[in-house]
Design an enzyme around this catalytic site. Structure first.
Site, PDB file in Angstrom:
ATOM      1  N   GLY A   1      96.995  83.913 186.606  1.00 49.55           N
ATOM      2  CA  GLY A   1      96.775  82.520 186.104  1.00 49.55           C
ATOM      3  C   GLY A   1      96.742  82.140 184.790  1.00 49.55           C
TER       4      GLY A   1
ATOM      5  N   ALA B   1      94.659  82.434 182.172  1.00 51.09           N
ATOM      6  CA  ALA B   1      94.222  83.758 181.285  1.00 51.09           C
ATOM      7  C   ALA B   1      94.905  84.939 181.684  1.00 51.09           C
ATOM      8  CB  ALA B   1      92.564  83.986 182.021  1.00 51.09           C
ATOM      9  N   GLY B   2      95.342  85.372 182.816  1.00 54.78           N
ATOM     10  CA  GLY B   2      96.003  86.680 183.050  1.00 54.78           C
ATOM     11  C   GLY B   2      97.507  86.484 182.681  1.00 54.78           C
TER      12      GLY B   2
ATOM     13  N   ARG C   1      79.112  66.039 187.019  1.00 56.65           N
ATOM     14  CA  ARG C   1      79.657  66.448 188.187  1.00 56.65           C
ATOM     15  C   ARG C   1      78.060  66.474 188.955  1.00 56.65           C
ATOM     16  NH1 ARG C   1      84.947  69.884 186.653  1.00 56.65           N
ATOM     17  NH2 ARG C   1      86.154  68.206 186.440  1.00 56.65           N
TER      18      ARG C   1
ATOM     19  N   HIS D   1      83.881  74.273 193.795  1.00 63.53           N
ATOM     20  CA  HIS D   1      85.297  73.800 192.872  1.00 63.53           C
ATOM     21  C   HIS D   1      85.219  74.937 191.849  1.00 63.53           C
ATOM     22  CE1 HIS D   1      88.048  71.718 190.554  1.00 63.53           C
ATOM     23  NE2 HIS D   1      87.252  71.528 189.475  1.00 63.53           N
TER      24      HIS D   1
ATOM     25  N   GLU E   1      87.961  82.386 184.481  1.00 60.64           N
ATOM     26  CA  GLU E   1      86.959  82.194 185.348  1.00 60.64           C
ATOM     27  C   GLU E   1      86.232  83.247 185.774  1.00 60.64           C
ATOM     28  OE1 GLU E   1      88.182  79.716 188.574  1.00 60.64           O
ATOM     29  OE2 GLU E   1      86.264  79.425 189.196  1.00 60.64           O
TER      30      GLU E   1
ATOM     31  N   ARG F   1      80.422  73.500 183.950  1.00 61.41           N
ATOM     32  CA  ARG F   1      81.465  73.163 183.146  1.00 61.41           C
ATOM     33  C   ARG F   1      81.869  71.787 182.917  1.00 61.41           C
ATOM     34  NH1 ARG F   1      86.277  72.564 184.159  1.00 61.41           N
ATOM     35  NH2 ARG F   1      86.411  73.099 186.308  1.00 61.41           N
TER      36      ARG F   1
ATOM     37  N   LEU G   1      90.830  74.986 181.738  1.00 59.47           N
ATOM     38  CA  LEU G   1      92.222  75.400 181.386  1.00 59.47           C
ATOM     39  C   LEU G   1      92.062  76.038 180.112  1.00 59.47           C
ATOM     40  CD1 LEU G   1      94.274  72.431 182.741  1.00 59.47           C
ATOM     41  CD2 LEU G   1      93.267  74.357 184.053  1.00 59.47           C
TER      42      LEU G   1
END
Lengths: 256, 637
Positions: B42, B44-45, B330, B401, B425, B435, B441
């Protein structure tokens, strides 16, 4: 939301153990499918039933189920991702089918996409194409300020139109020649349009097209089937742009 | 044992600069001698694998999908925050830092969060240079918008596909390094165990999902970028393959799980329509800028929404929170929707939905303006629900989520297991108990492009690792354990499918450890999850074989880990007897019913240590020290 209708359907679904084994269409009668289900949820229900009755489930790729990851895809009654326009298979809903319908479900068919199992194909050829030039050669750390180079909104929008490609492979599946030109052209266009991608534009077009050929994809003969099935509505204008970049690379550049 | 965050000294604003200037560097000639495993591709990876390779390290990258371009970062719609202050509206590194800490309800580490805010600007530069087509103004400069109730416009975006474009940027950098031979890419692989040698993370067992083979990979360090655990609720906005497996393998090898009860429930998702439902689709939060949330005032009012007169509609967010209205954060929006539905005022077939109405916005701005802003979302809704949101109000309901909790890491993003780094994450570090929108992102890319490439160096340069090969007994032991587990699933021949049991787990976690939690419910949940775990191991049925592509078999392994993980999550929720951010304990609220933090007792990170199968985990506490900001109670009235 309308009343919860259910339908009965007959699936003719492609079963194949692996790349080297012969495959066949298997007929499965499916009852009481809610029309609110997505196509993949219908397959989930079928697989639950196959599992509990001692048979092997139908394997199919899927992940985000919201139309953006590009993982899912199958040919439904001859249409890549099904009959609806601008839609991935995961977004197709059963209300689009009539009670009693027969639905033929096949994998992407292309020499460059060998079958792994049932509806799952190996699309690593797409990764190979990107590896051969689908990037800007820059390392993390040295970038100038993001606003250093203004880019007109029109150019940015065109680049974004091309960049929307999800790499699902429907364009290849729909093309009578199994060409990957729409896929290649989307990346070449995005980067050729933007100032950041211009320095390598010629090399990129040359290298990606050659890799595409080596991977076993066919040529483009302007059938436009790719554009018709593309879930992100990538335009074949990009193919024209790719051809321009490729010609430039052939005639004017020092690319070997 | 108190986990040590290893936060460097000095003033907050100087910590990262000082750290970078004084860490032990790896000689460029030596970098090519070090091998690093990165699991997950993703944001990060992929960014970490590419950047480490650019620096000269040898990287092996693994992903569960058929290509590194597909990880679920791709689904992020809204945008990415950065303190660029391009709109000249008063943003700064400090403000972004402060908003993130406050938004997280003061449960994150100051130094980590400040660093994130600092690096946010570099990310935008990096992505633009890669060719990410961000939205622009007529003059050609980058466009910004305000997102999730922020008072400044600091969110950069690429239509509604920001995550996709950022991920494809990272994927392009990764692809370049694969072509250069610096990254070896292993797609369709699942990490099946973590291998430690002398207490250091030295490798993984990866299962090849196509042919079922167990592959042994050795390295000098292992980086997990394996995402969050939202699918513990079964229904979530996560992709179907998102799982907690890698984190649980690390946990069982000694890595601490931190704050697992901090989960984020997104308020605007398309509600569930039936038992067959496989996932919930998120509708961008931006809809709340123009949509008005309401439910019928009368319970069990079955009339169609347009037949309910204005005076019988309860615009509950506007009534209760006059200054923020429909734009409350949220967690507040989600909880209030649940409250209304629990009371019997919910709508739709299940009674678990509320209306999001655009009637007034369309009257005010015209249909064209609304269509230009939200057209694609309206189309998506119409396709899934088969109703026209221009005419009938949308139905929405909250869904799992994002997960703020994860593997515990220090300032270097290293877990308490030496050599095991955790980014994105998958770690717990920067968002506290909640968050902010457009910050996921930012964190994934900050970790991958700009933090880990620095912080992994001192570990590689400063520790001694015994020379070993994949013939080491630790590898054999791990591979054998994986094999035993896989075979036991296939040999079980029970009566229930994996999905059926997962669905049941989801009902328990959602009902008792979802938007509102209390002692009795959590205690019952813990008991029921244990029973379900027993049921799973005794009665699961996994078809097919282990030597070809078998999704049911993959899912069985993931569910086994979710069942174990859910118990840690519920335990964490039980002992944190305060409300903070996404964790709402009904016992801890203000007179007005809002979340009430208890800073004297719970201003800490909870880090859980594995104590063996079937045994409760051991609690460790990392106190949170706030040297730079004063803790306040959030108020949105």
């Amino acid at each position: 939301m309308r009343e919860n209708d259910t339908i009965d359907i007959t699936l003719k679904v492609w079963r194949q153990k692996g790349a080297d084994v012969k495959g066949r269409l298997e007929t499965i009668d499916v009852k009481n499918i809610s029309t609110h289900m997505s196509f993949l949820e219908m397959l989930d229900v079928v697989n639950e039933d196959l599992t509990l009755t001692g048979r092997e489930p139908v394997e199919f790729d899927n992940d985000c189920r919201e139309g953006i990851c590009g993982m899912c895809g199958a040919v439904i009654n001859g249409h890549a991702h099904g009959p609806e326009k601008a839609m991935t298979l995961c977004q197709l809903h059963m209300r689009k089918f009539k009670n009693g319908a027969t639905i033929v479900v096949e994998p992407w068919r292309s020499r460059a996409f060998p079958i792994i199992k049932d509806l799952i194909v190996d699309r690593s050829a797409f990764d190979k194409i990107i590896q051969s030039g689908g990037y800007v050669s820059m390392n993390a750390g040295g970038a100038p300020d993001a606003n250093a180079i203004p880019i007109s909104q029109e150019i940015a929008d065109k680049a974004m139109d091309a960049a929307a490609c999800i790499g699902c492979g429907a364009c290849v599946a729909a093309c009578p020649n199994s060409s990957a030109m729409l896929f290649v052209s989307a990346k070449v266009s995005q980067l050729a349009l933007l100032p950041q991608g211009k320095p390598e534009a010629a090399q990129r077009a040359w290298s990606m097209v050659n890799t595409m050929d080596r991977c076993g994809f066919g040529n483009c003969s302007n059938e436009k089937e790719c554009e018709a099935v593309c879930p992100k509505e990538i335009s074949i204008v990009n193919i024209a742009r790719l051809n321009r970049e490729f010609l430039k690379a052939s005639f004017f550049s020092t690319v070997e | 044992m108190q986990p040590d965050g290893k936060v460097p000294g000095g003033p907050l604003t100087e910590k990262w600069n000082r750290y970078r200037s004084t860490i032990k560097l790896v000689n460029p000639a030596n970098k090519r001698k070090f091998n690093i495993i990165v699991v997950g591709t993703g944001l990060a990876g992929a960014s970490a694998a590419a950047t480490l390779a650019e620096l000269g390290y040898n990287v092996k990258s693994f992903c569960i999908q058929d290509s590194p371009r597909r990880a679920h970062s791709i689904a992020a719609q809204g945008g990415i925050n950065a303190a660029k202050n391009y709109p000249n509206d008063g943003d700064s590194t400090w403000r972004l830092f402060y908003d993130t800490i406050k938004g997280g309800d003061y449960r994150s580490r100051e130094a980590n969060t400040y660093r994130l805010a600092q690096l946010s600007t570099n990310i935008i530069d990096q992505c633009v240079a890669q060719g990410v087509p961000f939205a622009r103004d007529y003059g050609g400069l980058l466009a910004n918008r305000s997102f999730g109730g922020a008072q400044v416009s600091r969110t950069f975006y690429a239509r509604g596909q920001t995550g996709q474009q950022l991920l494809l940027g990272a994927y392009s950098s990764l692809s370049r390094q694969i072509a250069a031979g610096k990254v070896l890419m292993f797609p369709r692989r699942e990490m099946s165990d973590l291998v430690l040698i002398d207490g250091q993370a030295r490798g993984i067992i990866a299962r090849n999902l196509v042919n079922g083979e167990y592959e042994r990979h050795i390295a000098d360090a292992v980086v997990l970028a394996t995402g969050g655990y939202g699918n513990v609720f079964y229904l979530s906005t996560n992709a179907t393959s998102c799982n907690v497996g890698a984190a649980m393998h690390a946990y069982r090898k000694g890595a601490f799980l931190a704050n697992p009860c901090f989960t984020q429930i997104h308020p605007t998702c398309i509600p569930q329509s039936g038992d067959y439902q496989s996932k919930l689709t998120l509708m961008s939060e931006s809809l709340r800028n123009d949509g008005r949330v309401w439910v019928p005032r009368n319970q069990d009012d079955k009339r169609p929404p347009n037949a309910i007169p204005e005076n019988e509609r309860n615009y509950y967010l506007e009534e209760k929170y006059p200054s923020f209205g429909n734009l409350v954060p949220r967690d507040v929006a989600s909880r209030n929707a649940k409250e209304q539905c629990d009371r019997g005022n919910g709508v739709g077939a299940t009674g678990y939905a509320v209306y999001l109405d655009f009637k007034d916005a369309i009257k005010r701005d015209g249909k064209d303006v609304i269509a230009k802003k939200y057209g694609n979302l309206f189309d998506m809704y119409a396709n899934i629900i088969d109703d026209d949101p221009y005419k009938t109000p949308m139905m929405i309901y909250p869904a799992s989520h994002y997960t703020m909790g994860g593997l515990w890491v220090d300032y270097d993003l290293m877990s308490n297991v030496p050599g095991l780094f955790v980014i994105g994450e998958a770690n717990f570090s920067d968002h506290g108990a909640n968050r902010l929108g457009a910050s996921a992102l930012m964190q994934g890319l900050a970790d991958g492009y700009f933090v880990l490439p620095y912080t992994i160096g001192p570990y590689l340069a400063g520790t001694v690792r015994p020379s070993a090969t994949t013939d080491h007994p630790a590898f054999k032991e791990a591979a054998d354990a994986v094999d035993t587990r896989i075979k036991s699933f296939l040999n079980n021949k029970g009566k229930r499918t994996v999905d059926e049991i997962h669905r049941e787990l989801g009902q328990i976690t959602w009902n008792y450890c979802g938007m509102a939690r209390n002692e009795a419910g959590l205690t019952e949940a813990l008991q029921r999850i244990k029973e379900l775990q027993t049921e799973f191991w005794e009665n699961v049925r996994v078809p097919g074989s282990a030597d070809d592509y078998n999704l049911s078999l993959q899912k069985a392994g993931r569910l086994a880990d979710f069942l174990e993980f859910a118990q840690v999550m519920v335990t964490d929720a039980l002992v944190r007897k305060e409300s903070c951010g996404g964790h709402f304990r009904e016992e801890s609220k203000t007179e007005e019913g809002e979340a009430l933090r208890i800073d004297e007792e719970y201003c800490h990170t909870a880090a859980w240590e594995y104590k063996g199968s079937g045994k409760p985990p051991e609690f460790h506490k990392e106190p949170l020290v706030f040297e730079n900001i004063a803790l306040t109670q959030r108020s949105y009235k």
